[in-house]
Design a protein around this motif. Structure first.
Motif, PDB file in Angstrom:
ATOM      1  N   ALA A  60       5.200 -85.511 102.019  1.00 14.73           N
ATOM      2  CA  ALA A  60       4.360 -85.500 100.823  1.00 14.73           C
ATOM      3  C   ALA A  60       3.488 -84.251 100.808  1.00 14.73           C
ATOM      4  O   ALA A  60       3.271 -83.604 101.839  1.00 14.73           O
ATOM      5  CB  ALA A  60       3.472 -86.740 100.787  1.00 14.73           C
ATOM      6  N   THR A  61       2.969 -83.925  99.650  1.00 12.47           N
ATOM      7  CA  THR A  61       2.016 -82.827  99.545  1.00 12.47           C
ATOM      8  C   THR A  61       0.696 -83.263 100.183  1.00 12.47           C
ATOM      9  O   THR A  61       0.431 -84.451 100.346  1.00 12.47           O
ATOM     10  CB  THR A  61       1.772 -82.454  98.076  1.00 12.47           C
ATOM     11  OG1 THR A  61       1.193 -83.579  97.415  1.00 12.47           O
ATOM     12  CG2 THR A  61       3.060 -82.028  97.387  1.00 12.47           C
ATOM     13  N   ASP A  63      -2.200 -83.307  98.919  1.00  5.62           N
ATOM     14  CA  ASP A  63      -3.065 -84.093  98.034  1.00  5.62           C
ATOM     15  C   ASP A  63      -2.524 -85.491  97.760  1.00  5.62           C
ATOM     16  O   ASP A  63      -3.230 -86.309  97.162  1.00  5.62           O
ATOM     17  CB  ASP A  63      -3.355 -83.351  96.729  1.00  5.62           C
ATOM     18  CG  ASP A  63      -2.122 -83.044  95.918  1.00  5.62           C
ATOM     19  OD1 ASP A  63      -1.037 -82.899  96.493  1.00  5.62           O
ATOM     20  OD2 ASP A  63      -2.251 -82.952  94.684  1.00  5.62           O
ATOM     21  N   THR A  64      -1.302 -85.800  98.198  1.00  4.72           N
ATOM     22  CA  THR A  64      -0.760 -87.148  98.003  1.00  4.72           C
ATOM     23  C   THR A  64      -0.405 -87.849  99.310  1.00  4.72           C
ATOM     24  O   THR A  64      -0.001 -89.007  99.295  1.00  4.72           O
ATOM     25  CB  THR A  64       0.492 -87.118  97.102  1.00  4.72           C
ATOM     26  OG1 THR A  64       1.538 -86.387  97.766  1.00  4.72           O
ATOM     27  CG2 THR A  64       0.184 -86.523  95.745  1.00  4.72           C
ATOM     28  N   SER A  65      -0.553 -87.189 100.434  1.00  2.00           N
ATOM     29  CA  SER A  65      -0.144 -87.748 101.724  1.00  2.00           C
ATOM     30  C   SER A  65      -1.083 -88.846 102.213  1.00  2.00           C
ATOM     31  O   SER A  65      -2.302 -88.664 102.283  1.00  2.00           O
ATOM     32  CB  SER A  65      -0.102 -86.641 102.781  1.00  2.00           C
ATOM     33  OG  SER A  65       0.077 -87.202 104.072  1.00  2.00           O
ATOM     34  N   ARG A 126       2.585 -93.009  94.250  1.00  2.99           N
ATOM     35  CA  ARG A 126       1.378 -92.345  94.762  1.00  2.99           C
ATOM     36  C   ARG A 126       1.623 -90.867  95.065  1.00  2.99           C
ATOM     37  O   ARG A 126       0.675 -90.090  95.142  1.00  2.99           O
ATOM     38  CB  ARG A 126       0.873 -93.035  96.027  1.00  2.99           C
ATOM     39  CG  ARG A 126       0.510 -94.485  95.836  1.00  2.99           C
ATOM     40  CD  ARG A 126       0.184 -95.171  97.151  1.00  2.99           C
ATOM     41  NE  ARG A 126       1.332 -95.060  98.044  1.00  2.99           N
ATOM     42  CZ  ARG A 126       1.284 -95.291  99.356  1.00  2.99           C
ATOM     43  NH1 ARG A 126       0.150 -95.645  99.929  1.00  2.99           N
ATOM     44  NH2 ARG A 126       2.368 -95.183 100.089  1.00  2.99           N
ATOM     45  N   THR A 127       2.869 -90.475  95.303  1.00  2.00           N
ATOM     46  CA  THR A 127       3.158 -89.088  95.651  1.00  2.00           C
ATOM     47  C   THR A 127       3.505 -88.233  94.439  1.00  2.00           C
ATOM     48  O   THR A 127       3.789 -87.050  94.583  1.00  2.00           O
ATOM     49  CB  THR A 127       4.329 -89.004  96.665  1.00  2.00           C
ATOM     50  OG1 THR A 127       5.517 -89.484  96.041  1.00  2.00           O
ATOM     51  CG2 THR A 127       4.026 -89.776  97.925  1.00  2.00           C
ATOM     52  N   ARG A 128       3.460 -88.819  93.256  1.00  2.00           N
ATOM     53  CA  ARG A 128       3.801 -88.072  92.023  1.00  2.00           C
ATOM     54  C   ARG A 128       2.535 -87.710  91.267  1.00  2.00           C
ATOM     55  O   ARG A 128       2.055 -88.467  90.461  1.00  2.00           O
ATOM     56  CB  ARG A 128       4.688 -88.939  91.135  1.00  2.00           C
ATOM     57  CG  ARG A 128       5.996 -89.279  91.774  1.00  2.00           C
ATOM     58  CD  ARG A 128       6.835 -90.077  90.818  1.00  2.00           C
ATOM     59  NE  ARG A 128       7.898 -90.737  91.554  1.00  2.00           N
ATOM     60  CZ  ARG A 128       8.403 -91.893  91.231  1.00  2.00           C
ATOM     61  NH1 ARG A 128       7.977 -92.534  90.173  1.00  2.00           N
ATOM     62  NH2 ARG A 128       9.367 -92.426  91.943  1.00  2.00           N
ATOM     63  N   ARG A 129       1.997 -86.559  91.564  1.00  2.00           N
ATOM     64  CA  ARG A 129       0.805 -86.086  90.864  1.00  2.00           C
ATOM     65  C   ARG A 129       1.071 -84.771  90.213  1.00  2.00           C
ATOM     66  O   ARG A 129       1.826 -83.997  90.587  1.00  2.00           O
ATOM     67  CB  ARG A 129      -0.378 -85.932  91.824  1.00  2.00           C
ATOM     68  CG  ARG A 129      -0.897 -87.267  92.278  1.00  2.00           C
ATOM     69  CD  ARG A 129      -2.162 -87.082  93.038  1.00  2.00           C
ATOM     70  NE  ARG A 129      -2.548 -88.354  93.615  1.00  2.00           N
ATOM     71  CZ  ARG A 129      -3.447 -88.481  94.539  1.00  2.00           C
ATOM     72  NH1 ARG A 129      -4.069 -87.452  95.005  1.00  2.00           N
ATOM     73  NH2 ARG A 129      -3.757 -89.648  95.021  1.00  2.00           N
TER      74      ARG A 129
END
Length: 129
Positions: A60-61, A63-65, A126-129
């Protein structure tokens, strides 16, 4: 185990004690990660898998990890096997089918069981921002 969510840490400690009573060595191979380290892991995954889309199946990135948020751990093989059978009782759930080592706290799990797993992190909203 620094910077982990206190409730996650408590659940891990309780599970580790009970696993030890069953003769299982309960190891945590990874927990909290700095944003810089998470970004490094993502860059390495992009290089390894050839694209950001494919890398997203594994990393994940920042900011989403959940690791950066302190709400996830990666456990060793023996702990993984033990948690697959007993983890829900502590609220510890495997989240991704492709990552049997990745566990997060789901407080409702002792009563309701663990939620269905996502195929991989790229399917987790949650990981799709």
């Amino acid at each position: 185990m620094a910077n982990l969510d206190p409730d996650l840490l408590d659940a891990l400690r309780r599970a580790a004690i009970d696993a030890a009573d069953d003769g299982v060595e309960f190891s945590v191979n990874g927990g909290w990660r700095s944003p810089e380290y998470q970004n490094q892991l993502l860059r390495e995954a992009i290089a390894k898998y050839g694209s950001a889309e494919e890398a997203a199946r594994w990393v994940a990135t920042a900011d989403t990890s959940a690791h950066v948020a302190g709400t996830a751990v990666d456990v060793g093989f023996a702990a993984r096997a033990w948690l697959s059978e007993h983890g829900a009782g502590y609220g510890l759930c495997q989240i991704y089918r492709n990552e049997p080592w990745h566990y997060e706290l789901r407080p409702e799990a002792p009563e309701c069981g663990c939620p269905p797993q996502y195929a991989d992190p790229s399917h987790d909203p949650r990981t799709r921002r």
